[in-house]
Design a protein around this motif. Structure first.
Motif, PDB file in Angstrom:
ATOM      1  N   LEU A 366       0.807  -1.221   0.000  1.00  0.00           N
ATOM      2  CA  LEU A 366       0.000   0.000   0.000  1.00  0.00           C
ATOM      3  C   LEU A 366       0.839   1.268   0.000  1.00  0.00           C
ATOM      4  N   THR A 367       2.135   1.156   0.298  1.00  0.00           N
ATOM      5  CA  THR A 367       2.974   2.351   0.231  1.00  0.00           C
ATOM      6  C   THR A 367       3.263   2.761  -1.211  1.00  0.00           C
ATOM      7  N   ILE A 368       3.196   1.808  -2.119  1.00  0.00           N
ATOM      8  CA  ILE A 368       3.599   2.080  -3.508  1.00  0.00           C
ATOM      9  C   ILE A 368       2.647   3.051  -4.201  1.00  0.00           C
ATOM     10  N   PRO A 369       1.304   2.849  -4.162  1.00  0.00           N
ATOM     11  CA  PRO A 369       0.427   3.811  -4.848  1.00  0.00           C
ATOM     12  C   PRO A 369       0.500   5.217  -4.262  1.00  0.00           C
ATOM     13  N   THR A 370       0.664   5.354  -2.966  1.00  0.00           N
ATOM     14  CA  THR A 370       0.708   6.708  -2.413  1.00  0.00           C
ATOM     15  C   THR A 370       2.019   7.407  -2.745  1.00  0.00           C
ATOM     16  N   ILE A 371       3.129   6.671  -2.741  1.00  0.00           N
ATOM     17  CA  ILE A 371       4.398   7.274  -3.169  1.00  0.00           C
ATOM     18  C   ILE A 371       4.298   7.745  -4.614  1.00  0.00           C
ATOM     19  N   TRP A 372       3.552   6.992  -5.426  1.00  0.00           N
ATOM     20  CA  TRP A 372       3.411   7.320  -6.841  1.00  0.00           C
ATOM     21  C   TRP A 372       2.462   8.495  -7.065  1.00  0.00           C
ATOM     22  N   VAL A 373       1.367   8.576  -6.289  1.00  0.00           N
ATOM     23  CA  VAL A 373       0.319   9.543  -6.592  1.00  0.00           C
ATOM     24  C   VAL A 373       0.587  10.924  -6.014  1.00  0.00           C
ATOM     25  N   VAL A 374       1.331  11.028  -4.908  1.00  0.00           N
ATOM     26  CA  VAL A 374       1.552  12.338  -4.284  1.00  0.00           C
ATOM     27  C   VAL A 374       2.184  13.342  -5.253  1.00  0.00           C
ATOM     28  N   PRO A 375       3.271  13.003  -5.971  1.00  0.00           N
ATOM     29  CA  PRO A 375       3.834  13.997  -6.890  1.00  0.00           C
ATOM     30  C   PRO A 375       2.902  14.337  -8.055  1.00  0.00           C
ATOM     31  N   LEU A 376       2.048  13.373  -8.451  1.00  0.00           N
ATOM     32  CA  LEU A 376       1.093  13.664  -9.523  1.00  0.00           C
ATOM     33  C   LEU A 376       0.076  14.711  -9.068  1.00  0.00           C
ATOM     34  N   ILE A 377      -0.404  14.579  -7.850  1.00  0.00           N
ATOM     35  CA  ILE A 377      -1.353  15.560  -7.321  1.00  0.00           C
ATOM     36  C   ILE A 377      -0.669  16.907  -7.132  1.00  0.00           C
ATOM     37  N   GLU A 378       0.561  16.879  -6.645  1.00  0.00           N
ATOM     38  CA  GLU A 378       1.288  18.129  -6.451  1.00  0.00           C
ATOM     39  C   GLU A 378       1.483  18.862  -7.772  1.00  0.00           C
ATOM     40  N   GLU A 379       1.792  18.108  -8.813  1.00  0.00           N
ATOM     41  CA  GLU A 379       1.991  18.726 -10.124  1.00  0.00           C
ATOM     42  C   GLU A 379       0.696  19.315 -10.656  1.00  0.00           C
ATOM     43  N   ALA A 380      -0.436  18.678 -10.328  1.00  0.00           N
ATOM     44  CA  ALA A 380      -1.723  19.128 -10.852  1.00  0.00           C
ATOM     45  C   ALA A 380      -2.301  20.298 -10.057  1.00  0.00           C
ATOM     46  N   VAL A 381      -2.256  20.216  -8.723  1.00  0.00           N
ATOM     47  CA  VAL A 381      -2.942  21.224  -7.912  1.00  0.00           C
ATOM     48  C   VAL A 381      -2.077  21.814  -6.803  1.00  0.00           C
ATOM     49  N   GLY A 382      -0.823  21.399  -6.697  1.00  0.00           N
ATOM     50  CA  GLY A 382       0.061  21.956  -5.689  1.00  0.00           C
ATOM     51  C   GLY A 382       0.049  21.170  -4.385  1.00  0.00           C
ATOM     52  N   TRP A 383       0.900  21.608  -3.465  1.00  0.00           N
ATOM     53  CA  TRP A 383       1.079  20.888  -2.203  1.00  0.00           C
ATOM     54  C   TRP A 383      -0.122  20.991  -1.277  1.00  0.00           C
ATOM     55  N   ARG A 384      -1.019  21.934  -1.513  1.00  0.00           N
ATOM     56  CA  ARG A 384      -2.161  22.088  -0.603  1.00  0.00           C
ATOM     57  C   ARG A 384      -2.977  20.808  -0.477  1.00  0.00           C
ATOM     58  N   PHE A 385      -3.068  20.074  -1.582  1.00  0.00           N
ATOM     59  CA  PHE A 385      -3.887  18.861  -1.553  1.00  0.00           C
ATOM     60  C   PHE A 385      -3.080  17.580  -1.745  1.00  0.00           C
ATOM     61  N   ALA A 386      -1.792  17.709  -2.059  1.00  0.00           N
ATOM     62  CA  ALA A 386      -0.989  16.517  -2.344  1.00  0.00           C
ATOM     63  C   ALA A 386      -0.884  15.609  -1.130  1.00  0.00           C
ATOM     64  N   PHE A 387      -0.626  16.198   0.040  1.00  0.00           N
ATOM     65  CA  PHE A 387      -0.505  15.388   1.249  1.00  0.00           C
ATOM     66  C   PHE A 387      -1.861  15.041   1.859  1.00  0.00           C
ATOM     67  N   ALA A 388      -2.897  15.811   1.503  1.00  0.00           N
ATOM     68  CA  ALA A 388      -4.211  15.591   2.113  1.00  0.00           C
ATOM     69  C   ALA A 388      -4.753  14.193   1.830  1.00  0.00           C
ATOM     70  N   ILE A 389      -4.409  13.643   0.657  1.00  0.00           N
ATOM     71  CA  ILE A 389      -4.908  12.301   0.321  1.00  0.00           C
ATOM     72  C   ILE A 389      -4.388  11.252   1.295  1.00  0.00           C
ATOM     73  N   LEU A 390      -3.263  11.534   1.932  1.00  0.00           N
ATOM     74  CA  LEU A 390      -2.701  10.570   2.875  1.00  0.00           C
ATOM     75  C   LEU A 390      -3.572  10.419   4.113  1.00  0.00           C
ATOM     76  N   ALA A 391      -4.396  11.418   4.411  1.00  0.00           N
ATOM     77  CA  ALA A 391      -5.260  11.356   5.591  1.00  0.00           C
ATOM     78  C   ALA A 391      -6.314  10.262   5.472  1.00  0.00           C
ATOM     79  N   LEU A 392      -6.574   9.773   4.258  1.00  0.00           N
ATOM     80  CA  LEU A 392      -7.534   8.677   4.091  1.00  0.00           C
ATOM     81  C   LEU A 392      -7.083   7.436   4.857  1.00  0.00           C
ATOM     82  N   GLY A 393      -5.771   7.219   4.931  1.00  0.00           N
ATOM     83  CA  GLY A 393      -5.253   6.054   5.640  1.00  0.00           C
ATOM     84  C   GLY A 393      -5.566   6.086   7.121  1.00  0.00           C
TER      85      GLY A 393
END
Length: 410
Positions: A366-393
């Protein structure tokens, strides 16, 4: 004792632990795991230097780390199916795993290109699956009363080792060949320390028999299942935070015009990850006093809140950012050992090693998809929401650990 809701034990049980021998056992095994796991991040620490030896893309650099995690998953799944952690003495298995990891890591010195290096990193991860889970099982034979604290110290040692490469980068990289040689020797020393100096504690687990079906049947126990689901939520957050915090901090320092942002980011990341070693110890103390469920819910509530907030603080004063970051680093790993501790307490005792290994394997997947998706979100909308997805865990983990509190004592 109701391990789901509290950790109260009677004086007779507490007194059964040798106050000197158990802490000596902890010191030996924690040192063995700290040394044994140093090869996990050895290539991560010297990526800039490796870039002068081979042409390495940013994607290949990421794979030098991800490959170890994939290898660990493969090794852990294979070990669980074969019941290796229950058929082979834990300290002996640690020696086998450490020897293989040290050899795989040392072969980087002769790797002709980055593709071979990535393959060797994967093989290193496979062998490290023979170090981490049996180390947790071996430590559990020393403790009943303060097992959560003991395993917290074990994971704290691993956490401190995880932070070290960032300190190396922040202070100035060493010659990469030296880093590889030293980490290989340390890993081998860790295996030898466990087998030669270490010994089994007074509370051994019964020996299991070969039964591949137990790799999945261990989850038929609802307590083990809920504890593992809590761990999966924890892992969804942890490694992505560790992997990308230095990039976030570097971007933040650059945004605020701080000079030498890369260097200060590396040093800050060492502090943020490294403080988690203290968090692991406190998480263990709380787990022993309040119960595994309450302690993990507290940790995931705080870490999840930090994950939601941190991205919105890029323009805040640097001391505020550092304070929230240190709070996150402290609590994001504070609960880690308590999920494993719960499994050793409530799982089928002759297959504790199998249950721990499978729990770790799925968690690392489960660490692999989050390591992969965080930079994609950051590139799309910035750091404001990139780390927020981690709170789902943490949210999912809290739900699971609330369920475990409803189970009856065993």
């Amino acid at each position: 004792m109701n391990i789901y809701t509290n950790a109260t034990v009677d004086a007779t049980e507490a007194a059964s632990e040798d106050p000197h021998g158990c802490w000596w056992g902890l010191a030996v095994l924690a040192s063995a795991m700290l040394f044994g796991m140093t090869t996990w991040f050895s290539a991560t620490a010297v990526v800039p230097q490796l870039g002068t030896v081979w042409p390495i893309t940013s994607g290949q650099a990421a794979w030098l780390t991800i490959a170890v995690q994939l290898g660990f998953v493969v090794g852990a799944l294979g070990s669980a199916i074969l019941n290796m952690a229950d058929l082979i003495a834990p300290r002996r298995l640690m020696l086998y795993g450490a020897t293989g990891a040290a050899a795989s890591n040392a072969l980087l010195l002769a790797a002709p290109d980055v593709s071979v290096a990535i393959a060797l990193r994967c093989l290193t991860g496979v062998f490290l699956a023979g170090v981490y889970p049996p180390a947790m099982k071996a430590m559990s034979t020393w403790f009943r009363f303060k097992r959560g604290t003991a395993l917290g110290v074990m994971v704290g040692a691993l956490t401190l080792g995880s932070a070290t490469p960032h300190l190396v980068n922040g202070l100035g990289g060493l010659q990469w060949q030296l880093v590889i040689v030293v980490t290989s020797l340390l890993t081998l020393a860790g295996g030898l320390l466990a087998e030669v100096v270490g010994r089994d504690g007074p509370f051994p687990f019964p020996r299991g028999r070969f039964d591949p079906r137990m790799a999945w049947r261990v989850f038929t126990d609802r307590g083990v299942l809920f504890a593992s689901l809590g761990y999966f939520g924890h892992m969804w957050e942890l490694y992505a935070m560790w992997a990308w915090f230095s990039v976030f901090m570097g971007d933040t320092l650059s945004l605020q015009g701080v000079g030498a942002a890369g260097r200060w980011s590396a040093i800050a990341t060492f502090a943020v990850i490294g403080i988690g070693a203290v968090g692991c110890w406190l998480g263990g103390v709380l787990g022993d006093r309040l119960g595994r469920a309450r302690a993990t819910i507290l940790a995931m509530t705080i870490s999840g809140a930090c994950a939601l907030a941190i991205g919105f603080l890029q323009t805040a004063p640097i001391p505020v950012i550092l304070a929230v970051s240190l709070l996150w680093g402290f609590w994001v790993v504070a609960d880690s050992a308590q999920f494993s501790t719960a499994v050793t307490e409530i799982g089928r005792q002759d297959y504790v090693g199998t249950a721990l290994t499978l729990q770790l394997a799925i968690g690392f997947i489960l660490t692999i998809p989050t390591i992969w998706v965080v930079p994609l979100i950051e590139e799309a909308v910035g750091w404001r929401f990139a780390f927020a997805i981690l709170a789902l865990g943490p949210v999912a983990g809290i739900v699971s650990m609330r369920k475990i509190r409803l189970l009856k004592s065993t």
